[in-house]
Every structure is written in C-alpha cells, then in structure tokens.
Scaffold this active site. Structure first.
Site, PDB file in Angstrom:
ATOM      1  N   ILE A  24      44.993 -22.259  -4.576  1.00 40.05           N
ATOM      2  CA  ILE A  24      45.569 -23.135  -5.597  1.00 40.05           C
ATOM      3  C   ILE A  24      46.628 -22.399  -6.407  1.00 40.05           C
ATOM      4  O   ILE A  24      47.700 -22.946  -6.698  1.00 40.05           O
ATOM      5  CB  ILE A  24      44.461 -23.680  -6.521  1.00 40.05           C
ATOM      6  CG1 ILE A  24      43.576 -24.673  -5.754  1.00 40.05           C
ATOM      7  CG2 ILE A  24      45.059 -24.345  -7.758  1.00 40.05           C
ATOM      8  CD1 ILE A  24      42.337 -25.103  -6.508  1.00 40.05           C
ATOM      9  N   GLY A  25      46.351 -21.160  -6.766  1.00 39.56           N
ATOM     10  CA  GLY A  25      47.302 -20.389  -7.561  1.00 39.56           C
ATOM     11  C   GLY A  25      48.642 -20.239  -6.876  1.00 39.56           C
ATOM     12  O   GLY A  25      49.704 -20.417  -7.492  1.00 39.56           O
ATOM     13  N   LYS A  44      44.612  -9.828  -8.914  1.00 39.59           N
ATOM     14  CA  LYS A  44      44.105  -8.488  -8.604  1.00 39.59           C
ATOM     15  C   LYS A  44      44.624  -7.929  -7.286  1.00 39.59           C
ATOM     16  O   LYS A  44      44.772  -6.719  -7.127  1.00 39.59           O
ATOM     17  CB  LYS A  44      42.573  -8.500  -8.553  1.00 39.59           C
ATOM     18  CG  LYS A  44      41.881  -8.579  -9.901  1.00 39.59           C
ATOM     19  CD  LYS A  44      40.373  -8.675  -9.732  1.00 39.59           C
ATOM     20  CE  LYS A  44      39.818  -7.468  -8.995  1.00 39.59           C
ATOM     21  NZ  LYS A  44      38.338  -7.530  -8.860  1.00 39.59           N
ATOM     22  N   TYR A 170      27.403 -20.780 -14.325  1.00 40.57           N
ATOM     23  CA  TYR A 170      28.779 -21.082 -13.936  1.00 40.57           C
ATOM     24  C   TYR A 170      29.431 -22.037 -14.927  1.00 40.57           C
ATOM     25  O   TYR A 170      30.564 -21.811 -15.375  1.00 40.57           O
ATOM     26  CB  TYR A 170      28.784 -21.691 -12.537  1.00 40.57           C
ATOM     27  CG  TYR A 170      30.148 -22.082 -12.023  1.00 40.57           C
ATOM     28  CD1 TYR A 170      31.067 -21.114 -11.623  1.00 40.57           C
ATOM     29  CD2 TYR A 170      30.523 -23.428 -11.919  1.00 40.57           C
ATOM     30  CE1 TYR A 170      32.316 -21.469 -11.134  1.00 40.57           C
ATOM     31  CE2 TYR A 170      31.765 -23.792 -11.430  1.00 40.57           C
ATOM     32  CZ  TYR A 170      32.663 -22.811 -11.040  1.00 40.57           C
ATOM     33  OH  TYR A 170      33.897 -23.168 -10.560  1.00 40.57           O
TER      34      TYR A 170
END
Length: 314
Positions: A24-25, A44, A170
């Site tokens: 998605i990013g 990262k 979560y």
C-alpha cells in the site's frame, strides 16, 4: 456512467509516506508522484531480499521516473531519534512538509493470553507511538505554511466484542493511530490542516496478505483502492477533517458506483467479502482471523471457523 475521480494537483508539495517500500505504501507513493508531489519514502528496508522485495531506494527511483523528486530515508518508527532525523532530512532537502501518510504498521492478531508483552510493545511502538511521534514532528512544519494533510491507515473505533475478540492488542495499537488523526483534526481545525483515518473494507493484496495467507485473490482488492481513496482525501477541502473512513464507502461518497469497483478486484470475476468492515453478530464469538507468527500459521488458520465459513462462500 459515474464521473472519474479528480485529484488535486500537488506540484511543489512534499509528502512523507511511512512503510513506503512496498504494498500500500508504494502504491500511495506512486499516486502522489503522478499528482506532481515530491515523495519521501520512509521505511526500514534498505536491502532487497526474496522474502521482502522492494526497498526505499527502488521505490524512490520509481517515483523519480514519474518526474518528481524523491528522498529515501531509513526509519524505524520505534526509534524517536530516527523519526527526528527523518523530519530534519526532509526539511533540509525540501524546505517543507505538506502531507503525512502514516501507513507503516505491525500485525498481531491473537488473544490477550497469547500475546507476549514483547509483541504488544512491538505493535504499539510502531503503530500508535510511532504514528504519534511522526505526526507530532510534522505538524509544526505544516502549520508554518498553513496547509497540511494527514491520513492514518487505521480503522474506525468500534467497541463491540466481536471486533475486539482475538485482536485486542492489535486494536489498541491501531485505534491509537485513529485517535492521533482525530486529535490532530480537533487541534488544527480551521488552520488549513486536516487529519483523517482510512481503512480497507476488504483484505488488500500485499506481502502480508500473501505471507500470512489471508485468503487468496478472490478475497483481495488491489492496493490501488487505498491509493485512490488517499488521494481523494488529500484533494478534499480544509473542512473535511476528523473522519474515520472506509475505503469503498468513501469512494461511493465521491461518486463511484458498483461497476467502478471491478477494477480493484484481484480476481476480476469475484467481488471480495468486506471482512474488515463486517457488522458484528452474536454468532461471531471470536475474531475473524488469527495471525501473527508465520511459524504457527497453519494452527492459526485451523482455529478460525468463521474464516473457513467465509472462504467456503466464495
């Protein structure tokens, strides 16, 4: 025939996308670039591997190929110094920050009793704490120019037992992301800065959906639906703020019709079930999926009767 989505021209703007190296990013990074926006790929991963394809550098090159500038920055959202350094690099390079997409996230879908505290610390450290820190450090730069857009990839806050069961840790971490959006929206209301949360109705095709076997293509939509919804949110006026949005519901609000969603299907012949935006019923005695450790993947898949029921209906 529904009207096509029209996105704001973002020429000269600068966006930070966390978790921008894949999935998605990456899709959001490319959509921003197509609208003329310079993009900071913050994630990262700096080395491509078979299990984790895509890096901040490969996506930055894809962005540059679309005619805008890109800045790859390695960031561990658990480390505040990394976040501070990222913001400093962006301001030094571009002189501004206009858009923040808090997309990076860690997944852990297990019961409270089956959640080690180091896993709880991981998901809250990345999801809610990391989002809070990145937002905190970007907001003053948005305020300086009197314009900003924040989109947090997190769910609407719902407190019914069926939603929380099997996902408590979560959802604490993800609801924290949503609260950051709502808080920023309230604090900057009327100042040209908007903040909203966005969540998919269906499982979205990604490395996580594949590695954790969250169904198959018949259960997935493409990441482009999230990217289109994100661009539509960014394109809204300054008064559109403080909303907890579901991707397809919001896009229908923008004028899309049922036939327009076919292009988002991974399997063109099957409309994916809206498993991430289901109405809870008393029959749902636990969370839909159990996931978190690939070593226990088969056990997790076998333990969810509701998951099996949904797949059987496809």
């Amino acid at each position: 025939m529904s009207e096509p989505l029209i996105f704001k021209n973002l020429s000269g703007k600068v966006a930070i996308v966390t978790g921008g190296s894949r999935g998605i990013g990456r899709e959001v990074c490319l959509s921003l670039a197509k609208a003329g926006c310079n993009v900071v790929v913050a994630a990262k991963t700096i080395k491509d591997t078979p299990s984790l394809p895509g890096t901040i550098f490969t996506v930055a090159e894809e962005v540059k190929a679309l005619g805008v500038d890109a800045l790859p920055v390695q960031v561990d959202l658990r480390n505040v110094k990394d976040i501070e350094a990222c913001v400093e690099k962006v301001v030094a390079h571009f002189g501004r920050i206009d858009i923040l997409i808090n997309n990076a996230s860690a997944l852990w879908w297990q019961d409270i009793a089956d959640t080690p505290m180091n896993k709880y610390d991981l998901i809250t450290g990345i999801n809610s704490r990391g989002t809070f820190a990145m937002t905190k450090m970007c907001l003053p730069h948005m305020a300086k120019n009197g314009w900003g857009r924040i989109v947090n990839m997190s769910p609407p806050i719902r407190l019914d037992p069926g939603t929380l069961a099997g996902h408590t840790g979560y959802y604490i971490s993800k609801y924290g992301m949503t609260l950051v959006a709502l808080g920023a929206a309230a604090e900057y209301d009327g100042k040209g800065i908007t903040a909203n949360s966005l969540w998919p109705a269906t499982v979205v095709e990604s490395l996580a959906s594949k590695n954790f076997k969250l169904g198959d293509e018949a259960m997935w939509r493409k990441a482009s639906i999230i990217a289109d919804a994100t661009m539509a949110i960014i394109s809204e006026e300054d008064t559109f703020t403080g909303h907890m949005l579901i991707d397809d519901t919001f896009l229908r609000y923008k004028g899309l019709e049922d036939k327009d969603f076919v292009k988002y299907r991974c399997d063109p012949n099957v409309e994916p079930p809206r498993v991430l935006d289901m109405e809870w019923s008393p029959e749902d005695s636990r969370g839909l999926f159990k996931r978190g450790d690939v070593k226990t993947l088969q056990k997790d898949m076998d333990s969810s009767t509701l998951e099996k029921t949904i797949k059987a209906k496809l």
